[in-house]
Design an enzyme around this catalytic site. Structure first.
Site, mmCIF file in Angstrom:
data_model
loop_
_atom_site.group_PDB
_atom_site.id
_atom_site.type_symbol
_atom_site.label_atom_id
_atom_site.label_comp_id
_atom_site.label_asym_id
_atom_site.label_seq_id
_atom_site.Cartn_x
_atom_site.Cartn_y
_atom_site.Cartn_z
ATOM 1 C CE LYS A 193 0.761 87.888 -54.779
ATOM 2 N NZ LYS A 193 1.317 88.064 -56.143
ATOM 3 C CD GLU A 227 -1.545 89.670 -58.253
ATOM 4 O OE1 GLU A 227 -0.402 89.206 -58.151
ATOM 5 O OE2 GLU A 227 -1.810 90.720 -58.841
ATOM 6 N NE ARG A 242 4.524 91.839 -51.490
ATOM 7 C CZ ARG A 242 3.981 91.688 -52.694
ATOM 8 N NH1 ARG A 242 3.203 90.661 -52.966
ATOM 9 N NH2 ARG A 242 4.194 92.578 -53.640
ATOM 10 N NE ARG A 302 -5.388 95.737 -58.314
ATOM 11 C CZ ARG A 302 -4.623 95.228 -59.275
ATOM 12 N NH1 ARG A 302 -5.167 94.844 -60.418
ATOM 13 N NH2 ARG A 302 -3.332 95.096 -59.113
ATOM 14 C CG ASP A 316 0.552 95.940 -59.330
ATOM 15 O OD1 ASP A 316 1.590 96.052 -58.670
ATOM 16 O OD2 ASP A 316 0.287 94.946 -60.028
ATOM 17 C CD GLU A 322 4.538 94.235 -63.081
ATOM 18 O OE1 GLU A 322 4.919 94.326 -61.900
ATOM 19 O OE2 GLU A 322 3.545 93.566 -63.424
ATOM 20 C CD GLU A 329 2.996 111.260 -64.946
ATOM 21 O OE1 GLU A 329 4.061 111.686 -64.459
ATOM 22 O OE2 GLU A 329 1.883 111.421 -64.405
ATOM 23 C CD1 TRP A 332 -6.944 90.645 -64.993
ATOM 24 C CD2 TRP A 332 -5.778 90.416 -63.097
ATOM 25 N NE1 TRP A 332 -6.351 89.408 -65.015
ATOM 26 C CE2 TRP A 332 -5.625 89.235 -63.864
ATOM 27 C CE3 TRP A 332 -5.124 90.506 -61.859
ATOM 28 C CZ2 TRP A 332 -4.851 88.157 -63.435
ATOM 29 C CZ3 TRP A 332 -4.357 89.433 -61.436
ATOM 30 C CH2 TRP A 332 -4.229 88.270 -62.209
HETATM 31 C C1 BDP Z 1 2.264 92.732 -59.734
HETATM 32 C C2 BDP Z 1 2.970 91.804 -60.641
HETATM 33 C C3 BDP Z 1 2.934 90.388 -60.192
HETATM 34 C C4 BDP Z 1 3.296 90.293 -58.733
HETATM 35 C C5 BDP Z 1 2.398 91.168 -57.931
HETATM 36 C C6 BDP Z 1 2.771 91.249 -56.458
HETATM 37 O O1 BDP Z 1 2.399 91.927 -61.929
HETATM 38 O O2 BDP Z 1 3.802 89.666 -61.007
HETATM 39 O O3 BDP Z 1 3.249 89.000 -58.282
HETATM 40 O O4 BDP Z 1 2.474 92.473 -58.402
HETATM 41 O O5 BDP Z 1 3.267 92.287 -56.059
HETATM 42 O O6 BDP Z 1 2.815 93.982 -59.976
HETATM 43 O O7 BDP Z 1 2.543 90.329 -55.710
#
Ligand code: BDP
Length: 685
Positions: free
Chosen positions: A288, A292, A325, A342, A371, A399, A517, A547
């Site tokens: 990654k 972030e 990724r 995004r 996400d 999540e 959903e 975000w």
């Molecule tokens: C998001 C999560 C975060 C992860 C990120 C990822 O909130 O904790 O680090 O994805 O995929 O869904 O890198």
């Protein structure tokens, strides 16, 4: 404990007929080869038979003339196996595939494969046949399977301190207090569960790699990492590590991590060599980068191909791969400029680099462009890079889908993503064909998913969430099986074959995604959750943060305009009719309308209802159906183990309560914003 053994409980068979047939055929296991993986296969077979049939099979290198199960690779010297499968069958079995056939003449059921891993998968298939009762006798078995995907991977998001990022089932089974666990027993049981579904790769640390995990590559941790690799190896599972792109600085003492710097490149070559010295069959690195707040090539004005290729070159001599990724976006943006949407980010970053990635690089792409929301369109990046290996990433850990406090069987969602037609080619270019490599003749591809397990006794917190882990592996192996068939297999293996029990569980699982959903995020809106921990409703929590996640609700309407004409242009990233369908407010499917369009509350959906009325209806309906789930489960009391029944009942009770909270918070918000009353006059709090 029944929750701990999960679908590998090998319950005593209920069908008299199958029991009789089993006892006839399974009295002896004939195996001529040894080795770790074969050893695991034989042990599993013996235990499974003993537990399901109540007989402990004898084991020997050759047959004594009586009925038996014969295991082996085609070339492995087991004469029964060699003569049961003709040349054509043998030739059709790939490296991890297997064939199973009852050879009455030779008096055996043969499980043949070209590798030991294939035998292991064949054994699990055979045990599943018995356990699900999907064959009434064993007289005429004849089947052959190859996995549809090369890589079938699990990503752990576990940290060395024992915490798990987005984990909802306790602490890590791998780490405690900055050490790698000595409890390899539990890790082995996990490996068994995974291998039984067909998983063949695992990355054991969080993609967000912090200081201590960066040191996994060094002598401090490498011997312990190697111990874990040993455990997984015995079950045909390759170990990978998530790495920190800034490792050369953090642990190498260099002043830069620039991927084009010769010193940095040499450093990666040397450290990779060290990893392979400890783990000769190490899988490779998961990365990654530039996401972030994680370091990456952008710091040095390099692109992701530069970064990935540097690692690929270090891994190549050892046969390793880089899994890079594509979850790359600017998490500090505002909505000043539409091109910063995004949803567009991964496609915008990666498509211009098509053809530049080395052959041992695979891009790992989340199923949707944002996400892991309960509903997103499929990422337009699939199929858009003809000369690049691609794999898909799912999130088993819930999540955004109820954090294992709500029931949400995700296999239907994954299935839909895999079946999505990209129109990248005239034919056979649905996502599953892209990621398995067949569409563009790519060497590497597959599926990865973020695990949902922890050290809770039942692994997944919510017992029924085990179905997601099981289902993931089965689907990664065979993208053609239906979500319902998988649910049924899982229910039978876990709870036994009582018909009402199985039917009820399967129908609860199959309904659960649509229920979740409908009370949380209908029409593709997404993100109306509490910022940070992501559980529970929050109407504007993400609306004014940076975000990149917005719903743009005001007093007139809601939704994100992602059209080419007036919006962010995201809809234009799709190929063929997808671009047209998503780009058109008339054609866009209702369930994604607000993802692609900003519309007035009075906009009429295909269903005939207005947006605002749908918002109310689906929340009322969802909360009611959540209550129904609870009642369905309560009706099963007495048909399964009380302890198991109780733990699920508690979760479903909480879910029903929280579904009402979702309903009330959302409906109030939209009523106040829009000023439009519910047509049915229901009470909105
Ligand atoms: C998001 C999560 C975060 C992860 C990120 C990822 O909130 O904790 O680090 O994805 O995929 O869904 O890198």
């Amino acid at each position: 404990d029944a929750a701990y053994v999960g679908w590998l409980g090998y319950r005593h068979l209920e069908s008299e007929e199958l029991l009789k047939s089993g006892v006839t055929w399974c009295g002896r296991v004939v195996v001529a080869e040894d080795g770790e993986v074969i050893g695991s296969a034989v042990a599993e077979l013996m235990n499974g038979i003993e537990s399901m049939l109540g007989i402990r099979p004898a084991s020997s290198g050759i047959s004594d003339g009586d009925y038996c199960i014969a295991l082996g690779t085609f070339e492995g010297g087991n004469e029964l196996v060699a003569r049961t499968f003709d040349v054509a069958t043998q030739a059709a079995i790939g490296p991890e595939g297997y064939a199973i056939r009852t050879n009455s003449e030779a008096g055996c059921i043969a499980i043949g494969a070209s590798t030991a891993a294939g035998i292991l998968y064949g054994v699990f298939h055979f045990l599943r046949l018995l356990g699900t009762g999907s064959t009434s006798d064993l007289e005429s078995l004849e089947l052959a399977e190859n996995p549809k995907n090369g890589l079938r991977m699990i990503n752990q998001w576990d940290n060395i301190d024992g915490s798990i990022e987005r984990g909802y089932a306790g602490k890590s089974i791998f780490y405690l207090n900055n050490e790698i666990t000595n409890n390899t027993e539990r890790v082995r049981d996990y490996a068994r569960l995974l291998a039984s579904t067909g998983v063949n790769a695992i990355s054991i640390n969080n993609v967000n790699v912090h200081h201590y995990e960066t040191m996994f590559l060094t002598d401090k941790y490498l011997p312990d990492v190697a111990r874990l690799a040993d455990v997984f190896r015995a079950y045909g599972i390759k170990l990978f590590l998530s790495i920190n792109f800034a490792s050369p600085i953090e642990i190498g003492g260099l002043s830069t991590a620039d991927p084009l710097d010769p010193g940095v490149r040499e450093w990666w070559v040397a450290i990779t060599k060290q990893v392979y010295a400890a783990i000769p069959d190490f899988g490779g690195f998961l990365v990654k980068a530039d996401s972030e707040n994680r370091p990456g090539p952008f710091t040095y004005d390099r692109d992701h191909a530069d970064g990935a290729n540097m690692l690929a070159e270090a891994l190549l001599p050892h046969g390793g791969v880089v899994i890079w990724r594509c979850f790359v976006y600017n998490c500090k943006q505002d909505w000043r400029d539409r091109s910063t949407d995004r949803a567009r980010a991964a496609y915008d970053h990666f498509t211009p680099q098509d053809g530049r990635f080395h052959d041992n690089v695979i891009l790992q792409i989340k199923n949707g462009p944002m996400d892991f929301q309960v509903r997103e369109p499929v990422s337009p990046l699939f199929g858009a890079m003809e000369s690049t290996n691609q794999m898909i990433e799912f999130q088993i850990t819930q999540e955004y889908t109820g954090q294992q406090r709500h029931l949400c069987y995700l296999v239907p969602q994954w299935k839909e993503a895999l079946d999505f037609e990209t129109y990248a080619k005239e034919e056979a270019s649905s996502v599953k064909n892209i990621i398995n490599g067949s569409a563009y003749g790519r060497r590497y591809g597959g599926i990865a998913a973020v695990s949902n397990i922890g050290d809770d006794e039942n692994w997944t917190g919510h017992l029924l969430a085990q179905a997601n882990l099981y289902g993931y592996g089965r689907l990664a192996w065979d993208t053609e099986i239906s979500a319902e068939a998988i649910a049924e297999e899982w229910a039978r293996l876990t709870f036994g074959g009582e018909e009402r029990l199985v039917r009820t569980i399967v129908s609860m699982l199959m309904e659960s995604l649509s229920i979740y959903e409908s009370y949380t995020a209908p029409l593709g809106v997404g993100w109306m959750v509490n910022p940070g921990h992501h559980y529970g409703p929050d109407v504007d929590g993400y609306e004014y943060s940076k975000w990149g996640t917005y719903h743009f609700a005001d007093c007139h309407g809601i939704g994100v305009d992602r059209t080419v004409q007036s919006g962010t242009g995201y809809a234009g990233q799709y190929m063929g009719s997808n671009a047209y369908v998503y780009g058109s407010v008339e054609r866009c499917p209702d369930e994604l309308l607000l993802f692609f369009h900003h519309v007035p509350y009075t906009h009429v959906l295909h269903s005939g209802s207005t947006v605002i009325q749908h918002i109310y209806d689906s929340r009322f309906d969802g909360a009611e159906r959540a209550e129904q789930l609870r009642e369905d489960w309560n009706g099963l009391e007495g048909t399964l183990d009380d302890g198991l029944h109780r733990q699920v009942a508690e979760r479903l009770k909480e879910q029903a309560e929280h579904a009402r909270e979702w309903r009330d918070r959302m409906n109030t918000y939209f009523y106040r914003k829009s000023g439009i009353a519910d047509k049915l006059g229901r009470k909105i709090y």
